[in-house]
Write an enzyme that holds these catalytic residues in place. Structure first.
Site, mmCIF file in Angstrom:
data_model
loop_
_atom_site.group_PDB
_atom_site.id
_atom_site.type_symbol
_atom_site.label_atom_id
_atom_site.label_comp_id
_atom_site.label_asym_id
_atom_site.label_seq_id
_atom_site.Cartn_x
_atom_site.Cartn_y
_atom_site.Cartn_z
ATOM 1 N N LEU A 133 0.828 -1.201 0.000
ATOM 2 C CA LEU A 133 0.000 0.000 0.000
ATOM 3 C C LEU A 133 0.867 1.259 0.000
ATOM 4 C CD1 LEU A 133 -2.745 1.426 0.213
ATOM 5 C CD2 LEU A 133 -2.632 1.106 2.703
ATOM 6 N N PRO A 136 6.872 5.789 -1.518
ATOM 7 C CA PRO A 136 7.837 6.758 -0.994
ATOM 8 C C PRO A 136 7.210 8.093 -0.600
ATOM 9 C CG PRO A 136 8.789 5.619 -2.877
ATOM 10 C CD PRO A 136 7.353 5.180 -2.779
ATOM 11 N N SER A 140 0.981 7.719 5.443
ATOM 12 C CA SER A 140 -0.291 7.910 6.136
ATOM 13 C C SER A 140 -1.391 8.369 5.183
ATOM 14 C CB SER A 140 -0.106 8.938 7.268
ATOM 15 O OG SER A 140 0.771 8.447 8.250
ATOM 16 N N THR A 166 7.144 -5.143 4.007
ATOM 17 C CA THR A 166 7.605 -6.305 4.759
ATOM 18 C C THR A 166 7.552 -7.530 3.853
ATOM 19 O OG1 THR A 166 6.771 -5.372 6.825
ATOM 20 C CG2 THR A 166 7.190 -7.737 6.796
ATOM 21 N N GLU A 370 1.330 0.067 9.869
ATOM 22 C CA GLU A 370 -0.128 -0.092 9.674
ATOM 23 C C GLU A 370 -0.920 1.047 10.301
ATOM 24 O OE1 GLU A 370 -1.790 -4.008 9.870
ATOM 25 O OE2 GLU A 370 0.130 -4.927 9.377
ATOM 26 N N THR A 372 0.361 5.018 11.799
ATOM 27 C CA THR A 372 1.048 5.518 12.988
ATOM 28 C C THR A 372 0.045 5.729 14.118
ATOM 29 O OG1 THR A 372 0.761 7.856 12.463
ATOM 30 C CG2 THR A 372 2.692 6.739 11.510
#
Length: 390
Positions: A133, A136, A140, A166, A370, A372
């Site tokens: 998702l 760079p 958020s 990840t 996922e 902040t």
């Protein structure tokens, strides 16, 4: 010093099957994960063989339908398994959570044909997934993503860069959010992309302060061609799919955070009972006893919060607000508890001889991934007071 095995947590599990499941997880943890966790994290080694083992044991498929290779376990049980894994090694616990997140779009929004074609291998066939998702320039503010998906006959062609992925570069499949239409959230679609797709490449993994065994990397999509039957949900539905996945994923992060905090608490209690100063164990001193009591209370409160949110989810009730609360509280608690554990151990806590310094470094990332914790506060406030006025 080798890692101290996590102390068994008393768990309220709904069935004998789920109790046996947690017993299996604890056996795997004690034999295969905990003994080498600190050593392998320090070496930056990704434990792919552990994920293969977990897949063979059915632990990558727990919250999904058995008709497609899943484990038919409620989220209440799945999250407690995540906690056990994360207490031993966050790279493994968080990795299972990310894999489950990557399966969510297909399981929840795919057609019957898509699920039959792909889910069994994704859930219990030894494959490992990743979720794409962030970019760079859009973290958020996920609705501003720039990766493009352009229709070409029956196929889609993806071009752009994803960031902070990840399992980037080691995953077998990626759930990718890309812009297939105009600006804003309604122009985003979701795609299931094979890990070996032509034109897909990974940058060198990021150098991180913690979770060194878990590769986090940018992914480059250079005209990656994806078959039309790998569009998940309807065209333009991708952002809604992403938000749905993140609600569940935040509970996974909360459970992992409690696992990390529990491991730090176990280390602190064990050390305080063994370390002697002024002729008696340091656990006898009131200042330290009160610190341990506060740490334990935060761990228990976090566990209760994520389990209550999971039970709402299992009952089919709204749980987005509770998921944000659980992610916020549990990850903040993990940061406090791990920091206090280092303090309890004093100078030894600052050395690599004990794993509390690693746990403290790992806890930090849980306040970021996922969504902040500042974003979690915004989500909670919107549920309470409505959207912000402009």
């Amino acid at each position: 010093m080798s890692d101290r095995a996590p102390q068994p947590v008393e768990r309220r599990l709904p069935t004998e099957e789920s109790r046996q499941l947690v017993a299996l997880v604890r056996d795997i943890v004690s034999k295969e994960i905990a003994p080498r966790a600190s050593e392998e994290e320090e070496a930056g080694r990704f434990p792919r063989e552990l994920f293969t083992l977990l897949s063979e044991a059915g632990l990558l498929a727990l919250p999904y339908d058995s008709a497609f290779g899943g484990g038919d376990q409620p989220y209440e049980v799945y999250l407690q398994v995540l906690e056990e894994l994360a207490a031993a090694r966050l790279t493994v616990g968080l990795g299972v959570s990310v894999h489950s997140l990557a399966c969510h779009a297909l399981a929840g929004f795919g057609t019957e044909e898509q699920r039959l074609a792909h889910l069994p291998a994704m859930l219990s066939g030894g494959l490992l997934g990743a979720y794409c998702l962030s970019e760079p320039a859009s973290g958020s503010d996920a609705a501003s993503l720039r990766t493009r998906a352009v229709k070409d006959g029956d196929d889609w062609v993806l071009t752009g860069t994803k960031a902070w992925i990840t399992h980037g570069g080691v995953a077998d499949f990626y759930t990718v959010l890309a812009r297939s239409g105009g600006e804003g959230p309604r122009g985003i679609s979701a795609f299931l992309v094979p890990g070996d797709a032509t034109g897909l490449s990974a940058a060198l993994p990021e150098k991180k302060m913690g979770m060194k065994g878990s590769p986090t990397a940018q992914l480059h999509f250079d005209g990656v061609r994806v078959r039309g039957d790998r569009l998940l949900g309807a065209e333009g539905q991708g952002f809604a799919i992403a938000l749905s996945a993140l609600d569940s994923g935040r509970l996974g992060i909360a459970a992992c955070a409690v696992g990390v905090a529990q491991a730090a608490l176990d280390q602190a209690v064990g050390y305080a009972a063994e370390r002697r100063q002024f002729g008696r164990p340091v656990a006898d001193f009131q200042g330290l006893r009160f610190m341990l009591a506060d740490m334990a209370t935060q761990v228990e409160a976090g566990r209760a919060l994520y389990l209550e949110a999971a039970r709402l989810r299992d009952a089919g009730l709204p749980f987005s607000r509770q998921a944000a609360m659980a992610k916020l509280f549990c990850t903040d608690a993990a940061m406090r508890v791990t920091t206090d554990a280092v303090q309890v151990l004093g100078g030894y806590g600052f050395t690599l001889d004990f794993p509390v310094e690693r746990l403290m470094r790992e806890a930090k990332v849980l306040q970021i991934v996922e969504g902040t914790n500042q974003i979690q506060r915004m989500v909670i406030a919107r549920h309470l007071a409505g959207p912000e006025t402009r």
